[in-house]
Design an enzyme around this catalytic site. Structure first.
Site, PDB file in Angstrom:
ATOM      1  N   ASP A  11      42.265 108.182  40.864  1.00  0.00           N
ATOM      2  CA  ASP A  11      41.865 107.210  39.841  1.00  0.00           C
ATOM      3  C   ASP A  11      42.174 107.812  38.466  1.00  0.00           C
ATOM      4  O   ASP A  11      41.661 108.875  38.116  1.00  0.00           O
ATOM      5  CB  ASP A  11      40.364 106.927  39.972  1.00  0.00           C
ATOM      6  CG  ASP A  11      39.919 105.723  39.169  1.00  0.00           C
ATOM      7  OD1 ASP A  11      40.785 105.060  38.574  1.00  0.00           O
ATOM      8  OD2 ASP A  11      38.706 105.455  39.138  1.00  0.00           O
ATOM      9  N   ASP A 105      46.061 101.551  38.064  1.00  0.00           N
ATOM     10  CA  ASP A 105      45.647 102.924  37.756  1.00  0.00           C
ATOM     11  C   ASP A 105      44.920 103.643  38.891  1.00  0.00           C
ATOM     12  O   ASP A 105      44.294 104.686  38.667  1.00  0.00           O
ATOM     13  CB  ASP A 105      44.774 102.940  36.504  1.00  0.00           C
ATOM     14  CG  ASP A 105      43.481 102.150  36.684  1.00  0.00           C
ATOM     15  OD1 ASP A 105      43.377 101.388  37.667  1.00  0.00           O
ATOM     16  OD2 ASP A 105      42.578 102.299  35.844  1.00  0.00           O
ATOM     17  N   GLU A 106      45.007 103.143  40.109  1.00  0.00           N
ATOM     18  CA  GLU A 106      44.368 103.838  41.224  1.00  0.00           C
ATOM     19  C   GLU A 106      45.053 103.506  42.543  1.00  0.00           C
ATOM     20  O   GLU A 106      45.674 102.452  42.701  1.00  0.00           O
ATOM     21  CB  GLU A 106      42.878 103.508  41.316  1.00  0.00           C
ATOM     22  CG  GLU A 106      42.579 102.044  41.581  1.00  0.00           C
ATOM     23  CD  GLU A 106      41.097 101.769  41.791  1.00  0.00           C
ATOM     24  OE1 GLU A 106      40.429 102.585  42.455  1.00  0.00           O
ATOM     25  OE2 GLU A 106      40.613 100.721  41.304  1.00  0.00           O
TER      26      GLU A 106
END
Length: 354
Positions: A11, A105-106
């Protein structure tokens, strides 16, 4: 004996805000919020400096500014975020092809068998974090365990720029002491319901039978029964299919006239068209979302036999949906979404208007 899986959840730390601080050194170390600063603006992301003041994503900008008087608002640059996201994803593929992005973003990574033949998931996570820092200048946090559920939870435990491991021998004790509202897949409404039933931690959830949880929570009951015991057999799916593409706008002031709503709806249609082209997504259903000043929400949808394609077509279809009924109140937000995905093997079918 089944092989123990090694799952990593990566993350990026305060991703949007961190990108802005990286690209503009003057923002480094300062409280930053990505989003509009107007009365109707919403915080899309907040730097860790801003979070110390209680600023959070999805918070109205007006409230964020009150909590943090020195908060700096920055307009989002999604093309830039996507560019860096691609760099990060490329780092993941250096170690494994089993990468399942959850968002920009993860992602989950299955490193049970990895390209570099590294024996430890912790070593791999350290290498990935190092490579991300080299490639982008940004930091990431990692959670490591035997399945997706646990890895996702673990990644929040050492933020920012940390690694947290839940080894197989500690899974049962970890879950037993975990607050129920920290469980991935348990939202606020479900957590409140569980609290009323006397379920506050994993050990309380574990005491409930499969039959009881199914009766109380329907299909999700079986999921809760499994995760209370640390069981999550879901594979890391590198071919996760996108189900929809949408765009929405919150107005600076509530709109009472349908003509005003129509004018701003066209901006959402233009954004939706751009996102469809960029993603390559093809769908048959268009949904119009209206959020009123009372925060009541209404959706209107139309499903076609063919692909929803082209800006003019989207605008005309959206206008038809808007004209389906009267506005219940003044409107604060409008959104358009294309869903009902068309399989990639299907030929493109378009309507021609003469």
């Amino acid at each position: 004996m089944d092989e123990i899986r090694k799952i990593i959840h990566i993350d990026m730390d305060a991703f949007f805000a961190s990108v802005e601080q990286k690209d503009n050194p003057e923002l480094k170390g300062k409280p930053v919020a990505v989003g509009g600063s107007g009365d109707r603006g919403v915080v899309a992301a907040a730097s860790y400096e801003a979070r110390k003041f209680g600023v959070r994503s999805a918070m109205p900008s007006k409230i964020a500014a009150k909590r943090c008087p020195h908060l700096i608002f920055v307009r989002g640059r999604h093309d830039r975020y996507k560019e860096i996201s691609n760099q990060v994803m490329n780092v993941f593929y250096e170690f494994t092809d089993l990468v399942e992005p959850l968002s920009i973003d993860e992602a989950f990574l299955d490193v049970t068998h990895n390209k570099k033949n590294l024996p430890s998931a912790t070593i791999i996570a350290e290498e990935i974090k190092k490579r991300i820092k080299e490639e982008t200048g940004l930091t990431a946090s990692a959670g490591i365990s035997v399945n997706k559920f646990l890895a996702k939870i673990a990644s929040d435990y050492r933020k920012p720029d940390g690694i947290y491991v839940i080894p197989p021998k500690k899974v049962e004790d970890f879950i037993a002491d975990l607050n129920i509202d920290k469980f991935f897949g348990v939202g606020k409404v479900t957590a409140d319901k569980m609290h009323k039933l006397g379920i506050f931690k994993g050990k309380d959830l574990r005491e409930r039978s499969l039959l009881e949880l199914s009766r109380l929570f329907g299909k999700q009951g079986a999921y809760y029964y499994q995760i209370a015991r640390g069981i999550d057999d879901r594979p890391v799916n590198p071919n996760r299919i996108r189900k929809s593409v949408g765009a929405e706008h919150t107005f600076e002031k509530d709109l009472a006239e349908i003509s005003e709503v129509r004018k701003d709806m066209m901006k959402s249609a233009e954004d939706l068209h751009k996102r469809l082209k960029r993603s390559g997504f093809r769908g048959r259903t268009l949904t119009l979302k209206l959020k009123y000043s009372t925060f009541e929400q209404e959706t209107r949808s139309k499903t076609l036999l063919h692909e929803i394609h082209g800006l003019d077509f989207i605008m005309n279809l959206a206008d038809d949906l808007l004209n389906q009924g009267e506005l219940k109140n003044s409107v604060r937000l409008i959104g358009l979404t294309v869903s009902n995905r068309i399989d990639e093997t299907e030929p493109v079918q378009l309507t021609l208007n003469f």
